[in-house]
Write a protein that holds these residues in place. Structure first.
Motif, short mmCIF file in Angstrom:
data_model
loop_
_atom_site.label_atom_id
_atom_site.label_comp_id
_atom_site.label_asym_id
_atom_site.label_seq_id
_atom_site.Cartn_x
_atom_site.Cartn_y
_atom_site.Cartn_z
N ILE A 134 -13.08 33.03 59.81
CA ILE A 134 -12.67 34.30 60.02
C ILE A 134 -13.57 35.58 59.59
O ILE A 134 -13.22 36.59 59.78
CB ILE A 134 -11.22 34.59 60.16
N PRO A 140 -15.71 38.62 58.52
CA PRO A 140 -16.61 39.35 59.44
C PRO A 140 -18.05 39.29 59.04
O PRO A 140 -18.99 39.71 59.93
CB PRO A 140 -16.00 40.66 59.49
N GLY A 158 4.24 37.78 47.58
CA GLY A 158 3.46 37.97 49.08
C GLY A 158 2.43 36.88 48.97
O GLY A 158 1.77 36.52 47.84
N GLY A 197 0.02 36.23 51.36
CA GLY A 197 -1.27 36.64 52.13
C GLY A 197 -2.67 35.95 51.27
O GLY A 197 -2.38 35.30 50.23
N PRO A 198 -3.62 36.23 51.79
CA PRO A 198 -4.99 35.69 51.26
C PRO A 198 -5.02 36.21 49.65
O PRO A 198 -5.28 35.48 48.99
CB PRO A 198 -5.95 36.24 52.00
N ALA A 199 -4.69 37.62 49.52
CA ALA A 199 -4.86 38.03 48.30
C ALA A 199 -3.82 37.18 47.39
O ALA A 199 -4.35 36.69 46.18
CB ALA A 199 -4.08 39.60 48.17
N GLU A 211 7.54 34.49 49.16
CA GLU A 211 7.40 34.83 50.46
C GLU A 211 8.50 35.59 51.23
O GLU A 211 9.54 34.35 51.18
CB GLU A 211 6.33 34.04 51.08
N LYS A 212 8.35 36.37 51.61
CA LYS A 212 9.74 36.76 52.55
C LYS A 212 9.66 36.09 53.78
O LYS A 212 10.98 35.86 54.61
CB LYS A 212 9.99 38.24 52.59
N GLY A 264 0.77 34.85 54.93
CA GLY A 264 0.64 36.43 55.44
C GLY A 264 0.03 36.50 56.70
O GLY A 264 0.57 35.86 57.74
N ILE A 265 -0.92 37.48 56.97
CA ILE A 265 -1.43 37.63 58.01
C ILE A 265 -2.32 36.61 58.65
O ILE A 265 -2.45 36.19 59.78
CB ILE A 265 -2.42 39.16 58.35
N LYS A 283 -8.79 31.72 66.52
CA LYS A 283 -9.57 32.05 65.50
C LYS A 283 -9.44 31.08 64.33
O LYS A 283 -10.27 30.66 63.63
CB LYS A 283 -9.56 33.40 65.17
N ILE A 292 12.21 34.37 50.89
CA ILE A 292 12.88 35.41 49.84
C ILE A 292 12.14 36.62 49.73
O ILE A 292 11.00 36.66 49.24
CB ILE A 292 12.73 34.47 48.55
N ILE A 348 11.49 39.64 47.63
CA ILE A 348 11.57 40.34 46.03
C ILE A 348 11.98 41.68 46.35
O ILE A 348 11.59 42.45 47.36
CB ILE A 348 10.24 40.09 45.52
N THR A 393 1.52 42.53 48.39
CA THR A 393 2.50 42.50 49.63
C THR A 393 1.85 43.06 50.75
O THR A 393 2.63 43.17 51.79
CB THR A 393 3.67 43.34 49.16
N GLY A 394 0.51 43.04 50.80
CA GLY A 394 -0.27 43.69 52.04
C GLY A 394 0.20 44.91 52.32
O GLY A 394 0.81 45.88 51.70
N LEU A 421 1.64 39.91 67.83
CA LEU A 421 1.07 38.81 67.00
C LEU A 421 1.86 37.89 66.40
O LEU A 421 1.67 36.73 66.32
CB LEU A 421 -0.30 39.24 66.23
C1 LIG Z 1 -4.29 41.48 63.55
C2 LIG Z 1 -5.10 41.28 62.40
C3 LIG Z 1 -6.18 40.62 62.41
C4 LIG Z 1 -7.09 40.42 61.50
N1 LIG Z 1 -8.11 39.49 61.71
C5 LIG Z 1 -9.07 39.53 60.62
C6 LIG Z 1 -10.29 38.47 60.55
O1 LIG Z 1 -10.64 37.80 61.75
N2 LIG Z 1 -11.06 38.26 59.54
C7 LIG Z 1 -10.73 39.22 58.36
O2 LIG Z 1 -11.49 39.12 57.45
N3 LIG Z 1 -9.68 39.96 57.90
C8 LIG Z 1 -8.78 39.96 59.17
N4 LIG Z 1 -7.75 40.90 58.98
C9 LIG Z 1 -7.35 41.49 57.85
C10 LIG Z 1 -6.70 40.47 56.87
O3 LIG Z 1 -5.95 39.82 57.63
C11 LIG Z 1 -6.01 41.28 55.73
O4 LIG Z 1 -7.03 42.08 55.21
C12 LIG Z 1 -5.51 40.13 54.69
O5 LIG Z 1 -4.24 39.55 55.29
C13 LIG Z 1 -4.83 41.01 53.52
O6 LIG Z 1 -4.36 39.98 52.77
P1 LIG Z 1 -2.96 40.52 51.82
O7 LIG Z 1 -2.64 39.00 50.96
O8 LIG Z 1 -3.48 41.53 51.08
O9 LIG Z 1 -1.94 40.87 52.74
P2 LIG Z 1 -1.06 40.04 53.76
O10 LIG Z 1 -1.81 38.96 54.42
O11 LIG Z 1 -0.56 41.15 54.54
O12 LIG Z 1 0.10 39.27 53.03
C14 LIG Z 1 1.34 40.06 52.44
C15 LIG Z 1 2.29 39.27 52.39
O13 LIG Z 1 3.48 39.61 51.29
C16 LIG Z 1 4.65 39.35 51.85
N5 LIG Z 1 5.67 40.17 51.42
C17 LIG Z 1 5.69 41.64 51.66
N6 LIG Z 1 6.74 42.19 50.91
C18 LIG Z 1 7.20 41.34 50.23
C19 LIG Z 1 8.50 40.83 49.43
N7 LIG Z 1 9.02 42.27 49.13
N8 LIG Z 1 8.96 39.77 48.88
C20 LIG Z 1 8.16 38.87 49.39
N9 LIG Z 1 6.99 38.68 50.18
C21 LIG Z 1 6.61 39.94 50.63
C22 LIG Z 1 4.46 39.56 53.57
O14 LIG Z 1 5.64 38.86 54.35
C23 LIG Z 1 2.98 38.94 53.79
O15 LIG Z 1 3.08 37.35 53.79
C24 LIG Z 1 -6.77 41.03 60.21
C25 LIG Z 1 -5.65 41.86 60.12
C26 LIG Z 1 -4.76 41.89 61.08
C27 LIG Z 1 -3.64 42.68 61.18
#
Ligand SMILES: Cc1cc2nc3c(=O)[nH]c(=O)nc-3n(C[C@H](O)[C@H](O)[C@H](O)COP(=O)(O)OP(=O)(O)OC[C@H]3O[C@@H](n4cnc5c(N)ncnc54)[C@H](O)[C@@H]3O)c2cc1C
Length: 281
Positions: A97, A99, A151, A153-155, A174-175, A181-182, A191, A215, A217, A237-238, A262
């Motif tokens: 996925i 880009p 959190g 997600g990928p980070a 993770e909540k 995450g995303i 995809k 859960i 936080i 936490t994105g 989604l």
């Molecule tokens: C619709 C969509 C499609 C995308 N498609 C692509 C793609 O094809 N290719 C690409 O490279 N990027 C894509 N992106 C961008 C990519 O998904 C994001 O950049 C990436 O997911 C960010 O990662 P992150 O870990 O920072 O946040 P996130 O993936 O948002 O993860 C954050 C996590 O923290 C959790 N969380 C938040 N608050 C709390 C709390 N208080 N306690 C516990 N857990 C908590 C959330 O539930 C979530 O699971 C897309 C984004 C979107 C919205």
């Protein structure tokens, strides 16, 4: 450099899409990746140029792209995998996925089509899984420290993987009901099928990373509990808040934020919800 002028001999050939008729009957990944010998030919298109912008400016992970291409066309797939995973914890995700700004920066794209870097990455990592080279790491030295990642997600997953490799005792909070995450709740299966995430989570769990899902936080568990119980806390936490737009017609029915649609359709497709909350058909 494997083949001077390889780009003159081979044209760019990248993944194709499954036929529309077939895609209409399921939610599965749409890309069909080229066979291994074609991927080797594609790696021969790499110029091994003086300044590989793909690696230096195009890729935010600084993947060693020209070196990996060299290893692929030498048939040294395991070394290619090791080189790739030395900087990228989840090539099976980016191989599907990302880009691929590396391709936009490929020197060959100045007057020709760029090297199919993302497809090559996909093939290297899937071959590594097929051959059993992707295994939980044996952590030799334990740091004696506890880290919490908030959190998943990928980070968060990348931070957890890195800290686990450094010997930390890691717990990811993770909540949502499942980690990812995303990757799990935003990106559709066409995809990125969800077994790809689960396969990686299994490896992380076997390595010792703990996952506490469902859960939140700050609500279910307090910040002071976290501070008392962990030496290090990483907040990943994105960006949860959608950006609204103020234009005429915004108030009409049937207009949703992307993630409202989604998340519910991803839950429907993976079977954790029986109904599609928003049906776009
Ligand atoms: C619709 C969509 C499609 C995308 N498609 C692509 C793609 O094809 N290719 C690409 O490279 N990027 C894509 N992106 C961008 C990519 O998904 C994001 O950049 C990436 O997911 C960010 O990662 P992150 O870990 O920072 O946040 P996130 O993936 O948002 O993860 C954050 C996590 O923290 C959790 N969380 C938040 N608050 C709390 C709390 N208080 N306690 C516990 N857990 C908590 C959330 O539930 C979530 O699971 C897309 C984004 C979107 C919205």
């Amino acid at each position: 450099m494997g083949m001077p002028g390889g780009f003159l001999k081979y044209e760019r050939r990248c993944a194709k899409y499954r036929p529309v008729k077939e895609r209409l009957t399921d939610y599965r990944e749409v890309e069909v990746y080229p066979p291994e010998d074609e991927v080797v030919n594609q790696s021969l298109r790499c110029l091994d140029c003086g300044i590989p912008f793909c690696h230096s400016t195009g890729c935010s992970l600084s993947i060693l792209i020209p070196e990996i291409n060299e290893l692929v066309h030498g048939g040294r797939w395991r070394e290619a995998y090791e080189r790739l995973s030395s900087v990228n914890p989840f090539p099976e995700i980016t191989g599907r996925i990302c880009p691929a700004l590396c391709e936009a920066s490929c020197t060959l794209s100045i007057n020709d089509a760029p090297v199919t870097i993302r497809n090559i990455e996909y093939t290297v990592i899937e071959k590594a899984f097929e051959n059993g080279w992707v295994q939980p790491r044996k952590i030799k030295r334990r740091a004696g420290k506890k880290a919490a990642v908030i959190g998943s997600g990928p980070a968060g997953l990348a931070a957890a993987s890195k800290l686990s490799g450094r010997g930390f005792d890691v717990t990811v909070y993770e909540k949502a009901p499942a980690a990812g995450g995303i990757l799990r709740y935003g990106i559709p299966d066409f995809k990125l099928e969800k077994w790809v995430i689960d396969r990686r989570l299994d490896i992380m769990k076997k390595e010792g990373v703990k996952f506490e899902t469902g859960i939140r936080i700050g609500k279910d568990v307090s910040a002071s509990y976290m501070q008392k119980n962990y030496d290090n806390i990483i907040i990943t936490t994105g960006a949860l808040h959608p950006r609204d737009i103020r234009i005429p017609g915004r108030e009409y029915d049937g207009i949703y934020f992307a993630m409202e649609y989604l998340s519910s359709s991803n839950e429907y497709v993976c079977g954790s919800s029986e109904n599609l909350e928003i049906d776009a058909s």
